[in-house]
Design an enzyme around this catalytic site. Structure first.
Site, PDB file in Angstrom:
ATOM      1  N   ARG A   1       0.864  -1.497  -0.067  1.00 12.58           N
ATOM      2  CA  ARG A   1      -0.037  -0.022  -0.066  1.00 12.58           C
ATOM      3  C   ARG A   1       0.807   1.252   0.105  1.00 12.58           C
ATOM      4  O   ARG A   1       1.856   1.279   0.631  1.00 12.58           O
ATOM      5  CB  ARG A   1      -0.921  -0.020   1.158  1.00 12.58           C
ATOM      6  CG  ARG A   1      -1.901   1.062   1.332  1.00 12.58           C
ATOM      7  CD  ARG A   1      -2.609   1.413   2.577  1.00 12.58           C
ATOM      8  NE  ARG A   1      -1.628   1.700   3.578  1.00 12.58           N
ATOM      9  CZ  ARG A   1      -1.001   2.847   3.697  1.00 12.58           C
ATOM     10  NH1 ARG A   1      -1.370   4.015   3.183  1.00 12.58           N
ATOM     11  NH2 ARG A   1      -0.315   3.077   5.028  1.00 12.58           N
ATOM     12  N   VAL A   2       0.378   2.272  -0.736  1.00  9.70           N
ATOM     13  CA  VAL A   2       1.089   3.472  -0.573  1.00  9.70           C
ATOM     14  C   VAL A   2      -0.340   4.534  -0.351  1.00  9.70           C
ATOM     15  O   VAL A   2      -1.400   4.085  -0.745  1.00  9.70           O
ATOM     16  CB  VAL A   2       1.734   4.036  -1.952  1.00  9.70           C
ATOM     17  CG1 VAL A   2       3.133   3.084  -2.044  1.00  9.70           C
ATOM     18  CG2 VAL A   2       0.785   3.843  -3.359  1.00  9.70           C
ATOM     19  N   SER A   3      -0.033   5.681   0.040  1.00 12.04           N
ATOM     20  CA  SER A   3      -1.087   6.653   0.390  1.00 12.04           C
ATOM     21  C   SER A   3      -1.646   7.222  -0.679  1.00 12.04           C
ATOM     22  O   SER A   3      -2.916   7.661  -0.484  1.00 12.04           O
ATOM     23  CB  SER A   3      -0.524   7.583   1.519  1.00 12.04           C
ATOM     24  OG  SER A   3       0.066   6.919   2.787  1.00 12.04           O
ATOM     25  N   THR A   4      -0.750   7.731  -1.618  1.00 14.04           N
ATOM     26  CA  THR A   4      -1.621   8.265  -2.839  1.00 14.04           C
ATOM     27  C   THR A   4      -1.064   7.799  -4.044  1.00 14.04           C
ATOM     28  O   THR A   4      -0.214   6.817  -4.391  1.00 14.04           O
ATOM     29  CB  THR A   4      -0.739   9.673  -2.926  1.00 14.04           C
ATOM     30  OG1 THR A   4       0.253   9.797  -3.278  1.00 14.04           O
ATOM     31  CG2 THR A   4      -1.192  10.430  -1.463  1.00 14.04           C
TER      32      THR A   4
ATOM     33  N   GLN B   1       2.383   7.769  -5.383  1.00 15.47           N
ATOM     34  CA  GLN B   1       3.599   7.272  -5.041  1.00 15.47           C
ATOM     35  C   GLN B   1       3.660   5.896  -5.784  1.00 15.47           C
ATOM     36  O   GLN B   1       2.540   5.549  -6.380  1.00 15.47           O
ATOM     37  CB  GLN B   1       3.303   7.050  -3.399  1.00 15.47           C
ATOM     38  CG  GLN B   1       3.438   8.248  -2.643  1.00 15.47           C
ATOM     39  CD  GLN B   1       2.984   8.116  -1.180  1.00 15.47           C
ATOM     40  OE1 GLN B   1       2.076   7.261  -0.823  1.00 15.47           O
ATOM     41  NE2 GLN B   1       3.888   8.666  -0.303  1.00 15.47           N
TER      42      GLN B   1
END
Length: 178
Positions: free
Chosen positions: A7-10, A13
């Site tokens: 997972r990345v936040s945005t 990324q």
């Protein structure tokens, strides 16, 4: 089956580093999200939690990629435990299939929560000091109160005013009550 989660936040990324780590760790299937960790209803996470079954192992590169709070982490791990699914974290060397891994996870989680509490306390103290010095006045009002009052005087409902101004109805009620 070894199942990975990245997972990345945005959407700006990149997941490549995590994907490479999970592939190198032997993950046969990798679920992924590009969303904030505070949102528990992430599509990839929900799909993965429904996909895994007894005997599987979920692997993540770092704890903060899986959950954002200790409460959230333990809820997810409890759900996995009830399904008979183990959990491994590559960078923090955690493996919940062993007693030592469970202890390590509990200690790391408690330390992380402690650090967050200290950060929040320092932030609150800084805000109180800034308010006392007249520096911090909070967020600027984004809604013109005179305009709201004029619209209300014309007989518009709070919902109609909110639609017109692009804000929440409750904001209008608060302004009109003040």
């Amino acid at each position: 089956m070894i199942v990975g989660y990245a997972r990345v936040s945005t959407t700006d990324q990149c997941l490549d580093v995590q994907m490479d780590e999970l592939t190198a760790h032997g993950c046969e299937r990798i679920f992924q999200d590009q969303a904030s960790g505070t949102n528990r209803a992430r599509v990839g996470l929900v799909e993965m939690m429904q996909f895994v079954r007894d005997g599987d192992t979920i692997v993540v590169s770092r704890l903060d990629r899986f959950a954002r709070s200790l409460t959230d982490l333990f809820q997810l791990l409890d759900e996995l435990s009830r399904k008979g699914v183990a959990f491994q974290c590559v960078h923090q060397s955690i493996d919940t299939s062993s007693s030592t891994g469970k202890l390590t996870l509990a200690i790391l989680g408690a330390v992380a929560e402690f650090e967050n509490d200290i950060r929040r306390e320092r932030q609150r103290a800084g805000i109180q000091k800034a308010k006392a010095n007249g520096i911090y006045k909070g967020r600027r009002a984004g809604i013109d109160i005179e305009r709201v009052e004029a619209m209300a005087a014309q007989g518009m409902t709070a919902s109609a005013i909110a639609r017109e101004l692009g804000c929440h109805r409750q904001s209008i009620y608060r302004l009109l009550a003040a």
